[in-house]
Design an enzyme around this catalytic site. Structure first.
Site, PDB file in Angstrom:
ATOM      1  N   PHE A 222      -5.984  -3.926   3.310  1.00  0.00           N
ATOM      2  CA  PHE A 222      -6.711  -3.748   4.586  1.00  0.00           C
ATOM      3  C   PHE A 222      -5.828  -3.223   5.706  1.00  0.00           C
ATOM      4  O   PHE A 222      -6.123  -3.437   6.879  1.00  0.00           O
ATOM      5  CB  PHE A 222      -7.414  -5.062   5.001  1.00  0.00           C
ATOM      6  CG  PHE A 222      -8.331  -5.588   3.937  1.00  0.00           C
ATOM      7  CD1 PHE A 222      -9.493  -4.897   3.608  1.00  0.00           C
ATOM      8  CD2 PHE A 222      -8.035  -6.749   3.236  1.00  0.00           C
ATOM      9  CE1 PHE A 222     -10.334  -5.358   2.594  1.00  0.00           C
ATOM     10  CE2 PHE A 222      -8.872  -7.209   2.230  1.00  0.00           C
ATOM     11  CZ  PHE A 222     -10.029  -6.517   1.908  1.00  0.00           C
TER      12      PHE A 222
ATOM     13  N   ARG B  43      -7.864  -1.825   8.882  1.00  0.00           N
ATOM     14  CA  ARG B  43      -9.099  -1.052   8.653  1.00  0.00           C
ATOM     15  C   ARG B  43      -9.717  -0.489   9.949  1.00  0.00           C
ATOM     16  O   ARG B  43     -10.230  -1.250  10.774  1.00  0.00           O
ATOM     17  CB  ARG B  43     -10.114  -1.947   7.942  1.00  0.00           C
ATOM     18  CG  ARG B  43     -11.091  -1.194   7.068  1.00  0.00           C
ATOM     19  CD  ARG B  43     -11.882  -2.182   6.259  1.00  0.00           C
ATOM     20  NE  ARG B  43     -12.680  -1.521   5.221  1.00  0.00           N
ATOM     21  CZ  ARG B  43     -13.337  -2.159   4.268  1.00  0.00           C
ATOM     22  NH1 ARG B  43     -13.284  -3.483   4.223  1.00  0.00           N
ATOM     23  NH2 ARG B  43     -14.039  -1.505   3.369  1.00  0.00           N
TER      24      ARG B  43
ATOM     25  N   ALA C 221      -5.761   5.294   5.610  1.00  0.00           N
ATOM     26  CA  ALA C 221      -6.507   6.311   6.346  1.00  0.00           C
ATOM     27  C   ALA C 221      -7.778   6.738   5.596  1.00  0.00           C
ATOM     28  O   ALA C 221      -8.315   7.822   5.857  1.00  0.00           O
ATOM     29  CB  ALA C 221      -5.617   7.523   6.655  1.00  0.00           C
TER      30      ALA C 221
ATOM     31  N   GLN D 281       0.835  -1.198   0.000  1.00  0.00           N
ATOM     32  CA  GLN D 281       0.000   0.000   0.000  1.00  0.00           C
ATOM     33  C   GLN D 281       0.875   1.256   0.000  1.00  0.00           C
ATOM     34  O   GLN D 281       0.362   2.356  -0.113  1.00  0.00           O
ATOM     35  CB  GLN D 281      -0.872   0.029   1.271  1.00  0.00           C
ATOM     36  CG  GLN D 281      -1.965  -1.020   1.318  1.00  0.00           C
ATOM     37  CD  GLN D 281      -2.663  -1.075   2.665  1.00  0.00           C
ATOM     38  OE1 GLN D 281      -2.660  -2.109   3.312  1.00  0.00           O
ATOM     39  NE2 GLN D 281      -3.265   0.013   3.110  1.00  0.00           N
TER      40      GLN D 281
ATOM     41  N   THR E  32      -3.500  10.919  10.972  1.00  0.00           N
ATOM     42  CA  THR E  32      -3.396  11.679  12.217  1.00  0.00           C
ATOM     43  C   THR E  32      -2.070  12.434  12.277  1.00  0.00           C
ATOM     44  O   THR E  32      -1.972  13.428  12.975  1.00  0.00           O
ATOM     45  CB  THR E  32      -3.539  10.751  13.435  1.00  0.00           C
ATOM     46  OG1 THR E  32      -2.566   9.715  13.337  1.00  0.00           O
ATOM     47  CG2 THR E  32      -4.923  10.122  13.466  1.00  0.00           C
TER      48      THR E  32
ATOM     49  N   GLU F 164     -12.796   3.001   5.602  1.00  0.00           N
ATOM     50  CA  GLU F 164     -12.752   2.363   6.922  1.00  0.00           C
ATOM     51  C   GLU F 164     -14.028   2.491   7.761  1.00  0.00           C
ATOM     52  O   GLU F 164     -14.388   1.549   8.473  1.00  0.00           O
ATOM     53  CB  GLU F 164     -11.573   2.931   7.729  1.00  0.00           C
ATOM     54  CG  GLU F 164     -10.221   2.572   7.158  1.00  0.00           C
ATOM     55  CD  GLU F 164      -9.127   3.430   7.767  1.00  0.00           C
ATOM     56  OE1 GLU F 164      -9.024   4.613   7.414  1.00  0.00           O
ATOM     57  OE2 GLU F 164      -8.397   2.909   8.621  1.00  0.00           O
TER      58      GLU F 164
ATOM     59  N   ARG G 131      -4.906   6.898  17.241  1.00  0.00           N
ATOM     60  CA  ARG G 131      -6.262   6.916  16.695  1.00  0.00           C
ATOM     61  C   ARG G 131      -7.255   6.277  17.675  1.00  0.00           C
ATOM     62  O   ARG G 131      -8.423   6.644  17.705  1.00  0.00           O
ATOM     63  CB  ARG G 131      -6.324   6.244  15.310  1.00  0.00           C
ATOM     64  CG  ARG G 131      -7.551   6.660  14.527  1.00  0.00           C
ATOM     65  CD  ARG G 131      -7.564   6.091  13.111  1.00  0.00           C
ATOM     66  NE  ARG G 131      -7.006   6.978  12.109  1.00  0.00           N
ATOM     67  CZ  ARG G 131      -7.660   7.995  11.528  1.00  0.00           C
ATOM     68  NH1 ARG G 131      -8.912   8.255  11.864  1.00  0.00           N
ATOM     69  NH2 ARG G 131      -7.081   8.738  10.620  1.00  0.00           N
TER      70      ARG G 131
ATOM     71  N   GLU H  58       0.445  -1.709   4.702  1.00  0.00           N
ATOM     72  CA  GLU H  58       0.842  -0.305   4.843  1.00  0.00           C
ATOM     73  C   GLU H  58       2.304  -0.227   5.272  1.00  0.00           C
ATOM     74  O   GLU H  58       3.047   0.619   4.807  1.00  0.00           O
ATOM     75  CB  GLU H  58      -0.056   0.407   5.875  1.00  0.00           C
ATOM     76  CG  GLU H  58       0.312   1.887   6.019  1.00  0.00           C
ATOM     77  CD  GLU H  58      -0.594   2.687   6.929  1.00  0.00           C
ATOM     78  OE1 GLU H  58      -1.760   2.294   7.125  1.00  0.00           O
ATOM     79  OE2 GLU H  58      -0.140   3.716   7.452  1.00  0.00           O
TER      80      GLU H  58
ATOM     81  N   PHE I   7      -7.795   1.242  12.070  1.00  0.00           N
ATOM     82  CA  PHE I   7      -6.515   1.732  12.584  1.00  0.00           C
ATOM     83  C   PHE I   7      -6.595   2.115  14.063  1.00  0.00           C
ATOM     84  O   PHE I   7      -6.221   3.212  14.461  1.00  0.00           O
ATOM     85  CB  PHE I   7      -6.103   2.943  11.730  1.00  0.00           C
ATOM     86  CG  PHE I   7      -4.614   3.228  11.689  1.00  0.00           C
ATOM     87  CD1 PHE I   7      -3.766   2.437  10.937  1.00  0.00           C
ATOM     88  CD2 PHE I   7      -4.073   4.300  12.383  1.00  0.00           C
ATOM     89  CE1 PHE I   7      -2.406   2.716  10.871  1.00  0.00           C
ATOM     90  CE2 PHE I   7      -2.711   4.585  12.330  1.00  0.00           C
ATOM     91  CZ  PHE I   7      -1.880   3.788  11.564  1.00  0.00           C
TER      92      PHE I   7
HETATM   93  N1  MTE Z   1     -11.348  -2.385   0.158  1.00  0.00           N
HETATM   94  C1  MTE Z   1     -10.812  -3.399  -0.527  1.00  0.00           C
HETATM   95  N2  MTE Z   1     -11.549  -4.000  -1.479  1.00  0.00           N
HETATM   96  N3  MTE Z   1      -9.550  -3.858  -0.268  1.00  0.00           N
HETATM   97  C2  MTE Z   1      -8.779  -3.287   0.714  1.00  0.00           C
HETATM   98  O1  MTE Z   1      -7.638  -3.705   0.935  1.00  0.00           O
HETATM   99  N4  MTE Z   1      -8.628  -1.563   2.472  1.00  0.00           N
HETATM  100  C3  MTE Z   1      -9.382  -0.718   3.402  1.00  0.00           C
HETATM  101  C4  MTE Z   1     -10.421   0.110   2.650  1.00  0.00           C
HETATM  102  N5  MTE Z   1     -11.189  -0.731   1.779  1.00  0.00           N
HETATM  103  C5  MTE Z   1      -9.329  -2.192   1.463  1.00  0.00           C
HETATM  104  C6  MTE Z   1     -10.644  -1.765   1.128  1.00  0.00           C
HETATM  105  C7  MTE Z   1      -8.543   0.191   4.159  1.00  0.00           C
HETATM  106  S1  MTE Z   1      -7.776  -0.374   5.538  1.00  0.00           S
HETATM  107  C8  MTE Z   1      -8.390   1.492   3.804  1.00  0.00           C
HETATM  108  S2  MTE Z   1      -7.472   2.564   4.739  1.00  0.00           S
HETATM  109  C9  MTE Z   1      -8.992   2.035   2.591  1.00  0.00           C
HETATM  110  O2  MTE Z   1      -9.739   1.072   1.869  1.00  0.00           O
HETATM  111  C10 MTE Z   1      -7.866   2.581   1.704  1.00  0.00           C
HETATM  112  O3  MTE Z   1      -8.342   3.057   0.505  1.00  0.00           O
HETATM  113  P1  MTE Z   1      -9.019   4.510   0.374  1.00  0.00           P
HETATM  114  O4  MTE Z   1      -8.162   5.463   1.102  1.00  0.00           O
HETATM  115  O5  MTE Z   1      -9.045   4.732  -1.086  1.00  0.00           O
HETATM  116  O6  MTE Z   1     -10.381   4.413   0.977  1.00  0.00           O
HETATM  117  N1  HPA Z   2      -4.501   6.069   9.437  1.00  0.00           N
HETATM  118  C1  HPA Z   2      -4.022   5.074   8.689  1.00  0.00           C
HETATM  119  N2  HPA Z   2      -2.760   4.880   8.473  1.00  0.00           N
HETATM  120  C2  HPA Z   2      -1.900   5.710   9.052  1.00  0.00           C
HETATM  121  C3  HPA Z   2      -2.328   6.765   9.846  1.00  0.00           C
HETATM  122  C4  HPA Z   2      -3.704   6.958  10.049  1.00  0.00           C
HETATM  123  O1  HPA Z   2      -4.165   7.872  10.738  1.00  0.00           O
HETATM  124  N3  HPA Z   2      -1.245   7.392  10.289  1.00  0.00           N
HETATM  125  C5  HPA Z   2      -0.202   6.734   9.779  1.00  0.00           C
HETATM  126  N4  HPA Z   2      -0.585   5.722   9.027  1.00  0.00           N
HETATM  127 MO1  MOS Z   3      -6.107   1.359   6.254  1.00  0.00          MO
HETATM  128  S1  MOS Z   3      -5.907   0.437   8.088  1.00  0.00           S
HETATM  129  O1  MOS Z   3      -5.618   2.935   6.905  1.00  0.00           O
HETATM  130  O2  MOS Z   3      -4.747   0.769   5.434  1.00  0.00           O
END
Ligand code: MTE
Ligand code: HPA
Ligand code: MOS
Length: 738
Positions: free
Chosen positions: A222, A336, A502, A191, A433, A687, A304, A226, A338
């Site tokens: 998910f 997801r 995030a 990621q 954050t 999330e 968080r 990261e 966090f």
């Molecule tokens: N959806 C799918 N299909 N696969 C994933 O790995 N990760 C989740 C969420 N939805 C995820 C998902 C997590 S932990 C986050 S932080 C966000 O998607 C990241 O993507 P975004 O910032 O575009 O929402």
């Molecule tokens: N959310 C998700 N990932 C992160 C964050 C947060 O606030 N800070 C650092 N990595």
């Molecule tokens: Mo999502 S736990 O911020 O990759």
């Protein structure tokens, strides 16, 4: 607009790490992980592996050309164990061979002697022994100790939430390919391409400009990718640098489950004080986070938890303290939500316990304490709140009174099946954050045939960010999506990126794309205004006209979220661009003879601002709900007292399948006209929906209590069928059934 990948996914044509065509001469890695959770390494003998058929070389800490260190926030995580081991599965050696089978076979020939040291798996034990990753943090609002004296009711309790395995379909992995002049291209399932680049740079000693990290997409992250994709990429890069051959390591599922960290388990103590009108006056909470053996992202996750410790409620007096506790488990990491879900579970448990003791519905306490616009969060930010709007709309739209009556009637008519209902409001802050991470860049090229190429730091992992980026381009240029291509994410194209995390990926990268496209569009409009017949030109003609006049058709733009700040010294500020709100109603049916359950319905009103893609957002909400239900009710990460993962396969670790999906998931979007900092006012969605799943725990709890009002049910999630059964028959004479 449909998810751009949907057709290729359906046909099985989408490219993941394991689909990348291999270059001739590629080699394959396998990791030897520590068999013990804690100890001093007395002997590491890799000679048997070196002589094993097909093995090219075995790497250990002695082969690291830079620093043997991959810690992101705190430099406390060696890539290879050196002298001591701190968790089961901690990488000790990396075997590289001509085939995956040969490499894995050779791993079995490595001999270690480790002098065992005491193993800690419980965060409370770690805290009592001073084993902290970082100093504890406390968020304060008002005067908790003072207000407790004024409270009519004071309720105390303890909660425990367990970890969660990410179980992305695509396991972790990397493929490092040598280019000329000590440059390496690394295909990584990450990621965070820049985090991989930094870690590999540190481990190899190569400059960041020599490391091109490329990601086409992930089969899920998910949060698990990261920070924890870095090590595997570093191993491959190191081997690639030494051997000058492409090296690949795609983790077998069990290696992935054993060697990587998960959602942080938390233990917590709470005290909640209410007045005679059920207003929550004070809330004191202490969190014990099980960080595992190294910091990884734990300090950020811890933060968080504190940010979300009051969920959607306004509580005038709060003291929340959090300890990040070092244990001998694999370093736990982003998942997801966090840390937010772990914080929210505790306040919901406190409210549920108060309701049970006072003999009132929890929903009454929840509703009476919902936050309003202008209320202050414990961290100083003022709320622009949709908490009441979501709650009220959910009550009306889904006819909560009829649902409650239905549950009551069912329960009085049935002895061995009981239903439970719970409301779950959610409030989640959008932004990293860490303020500095809220920046992004985009590079947009318009080619002379009118087609458009976009590169950003965003990583597509199924969440649909590439589709949203295409929508941004099309909105500015007024062109068909077929003309736009989002390229693989690459550190040579877009630099210094934040992880896709995030929930902020579309906001940050989408806004950078918006700025880039708007700049190009400004130049095109000037051409249209000054070129003869320019106003009548179609897109392609206009692009060509601009090119002929030597006008730039490319742009590299930068976006940084405005208005956000946080002072960690005072623990006050305005860390979030905005908050996402929602309310879920969850109804469960429990088989009181067996402890098995089904979820009848999850009915949601979700604050999306103005969704730019309701189909994708709906998918995110449904997926989040099911993943949250999994965490709360069935997924049981089990480590034994020696720190060994017992739930290390899919036969011992139960994730939600299609049969676990609630019979009904209804989703309604709360549309708000208020301005916000989201891309096109379409609030982040990745999330927040996971936390609706917390309602499943409380719905099941209510079903247990309908069967056995004096049942003892510890606030201990997941509430598996086994634990439900224990609750059903706790504190009860054995002959009670029938
Ligand atoms: N959806 C799918 N299909 N696969 C994933 O790995 N990760 C989740 C969420 N939805 C995820 C998902 C997590 S932990 C986050 S932080 C966000 O998607 C990241 O993507 P975004 O910032 O575009 O929402
Ligand atoms: N959310 C998700 N990932 C992160 C964050 C947060 O606030 N800070 C650092 N990595
Ligand atoms: Mo999502 S736990 O911020 O990759």
């Amino acid at each position: 607009m449909k998810h751009v990948d949907s057709a290729a996914h359906t046909r099985g044509e989408s490219i993941y790490l394991d689909d990348i065509p291999l270059i001739r001469g590629s080699l394959f890695g396998a990791v030897f992980g520590s068999p013990l959770a804690h100890g001093i390494v007395r002997r590491l003998d890799v000679s048997g592996a070196e002589q094993s058929p097909g093995v090219v070389r075995v790497f250990t800490f002695q082969d690291v050309t830079g620093q043997n260190q991959i810690g992101g926030i705190v430099p406390d995580e060696p890539l290879f164990a050196e002298g001591s081991v701190h968790f089961c599965g901690m990488p000790m050696a990396f075997v590289v061979a001509v085939s995956e089978t040969a490499a894995r076979h050779a791993v079995g020939k490595i001999i270690v002697e480790i002098e065992p040291l005491p193993v800690i798996t419980d965060p409370r034990v770690a805290q009592s022994e001073g084993e902290l990753i970082v100093p504890p943090r406390t968020f304060r609002l008002g005067d908790v100790d003072g207000v407790m004296a004024e409270c009519e009711h004071i309720i105390e309790g303890r909660t425990d939430t367990n970890g969660q395995e990410h179980l992305y379909i695509e396991t972790q992995g990397a493929y490092a390919v040598p280019l000329e002049n000590q440059t390496i291209r690394i295909y990584s399932s990450t990621q965070a391409p820049t985090a991989v680049q930094r870690a590999v740079s540190k481990v190899t000693g190569l400059a960041m400009h020599a490391l091109d990290i490329e990601v086409t997409r992930l089969g899920g992250g998910f949060g698990g990718k990261e920070d924890q994709a870095n090590g595997w990429a570093a191993l491959c890069a190191l081997a690639c640098l030494h051997l000058k051959k492409p090296v690949k390591y795609a983790m077998p599922r069990t290696d992935d489950m054993v060697m990587t960290g998960k959602r942080h388990p938390y233990s917590a103590d709470f005290t909640i004080g209410l007045d005679a009108n059920l207003k929550i006056l004070g809330y004191a909470v202490t969190f014990y986070q099980n960080a595992g053996a190294a910091a990884d992202l734990s300090p950020a996750v811890l933060e968080r938890t504190l940010f979300h410790c009051t969920n959607s409620y306004f509580i005038p007096n709060v003291r929340a303290t959090a300890y990040s506790c070092r244990t001998n488990l694999p370093p736990n990491t982003a998942f997801r939500g966090f840390g937010g879900p772990q914080g929210m579970f505790v306040i919901e448990a406190a409210i549920a316990k108060a309701a049970e003791i006072l003999g009132v519905p929890a929903a009454l306490i929840q509703k009476r304490n919902l936050q309003k616009t202008g209320d202050v969060f414990p961290y100083g930010q003022l709320a622009v709140s949709e908490a009441e709007a979501c709650w009220q709309k959910a009550e009306e739209l889904y006819d909560i009174e009829a649902l409650r009556r239905g549950v009551e009637e069912f329960n009085s008519a049935n002895k061995l099946f009981k239903k439970g209902l719970a409301m779950m409001p959610v409030c989640f802050g959008i932004s990293f954050t860490k303020t500095l991470m809220n920046q992004a860049r985009a590079q947009v090229h318009v080619y002379t045939d009118g087609s458009v190429s976009v590169s950003t730091g965003a990583v597509e992992m199924g969440q649909g960010v590439n589709t949203k980026i295409i929508q941004v381009v099309c909105a500015v240029f007024s062109i068909d999506p077929a003309l736009v291509k989002v390229q693989a994410t690459r550190t040579f194209s877009v630099a210094n990126t934040s992880p896709s995390a995030a929930s902020a990926t579309a906001d940050l990268n989408g806004k950078a794309v918006l700025i880039a496209c708007t700049a190009i569009m400004g130049r095109l409009k000037e051409v249209a205004a000054t070129e003869p017949g320019g106003q009548e030109m179609g897109w392609k003609q206009l692009v060509m006209a601009a090119f002929l006049r030597r006008v730039s058709l490319s742009e590299h733009a930068h976006y940084a979220t405005p208005d956000i700040h946080f002072d960690a010294g005072k623990e006050k500020g305005h860390p979030f661009a905005y908050h996402v709100y929602g309310t879920a109603i969850v109804v469960a049916t429990l088989d009181c003879l067996r402890g098995r359950y089904t979820l009848d319905a999850v009915k949601v009103v979700h604050d999306s601002g103005v969704s730019m893609n309701p189909t994708i957002d709906r998918g995110q909400i449904e997926g989040g709900i099911v993943q949250g239900i999994g965490w709360m009710t069935m997924e049981e990460v089990v480590y034994d007292e020696m720190g060994r993962l017992r739930s290390n396969t899919l036969s011992t670790y139960k994730v939600p399948d299609i049969y676990s999906v609630p019979s009904e998931i209804s989703i309604d979007f709360l549309h708000t006209e208020l301005d916000n900092l989201a891309i096109f006012r379409s609030k982040a969605v990745g999330e927040p929906p996971l936390m609706y799943g917390i309602g499943a725990y409380f719905a099941l709890r209510n079903a247990i209590l309908a069967f056995n009002p004096s049942g003892i049910i510890p606030f201990n999630a997941p509430l598996t069928p086994e634990k439900a059964l224990m609750g059903l028959y706790s504190n009860k004479p054995k002959h009670v059934v029938g």
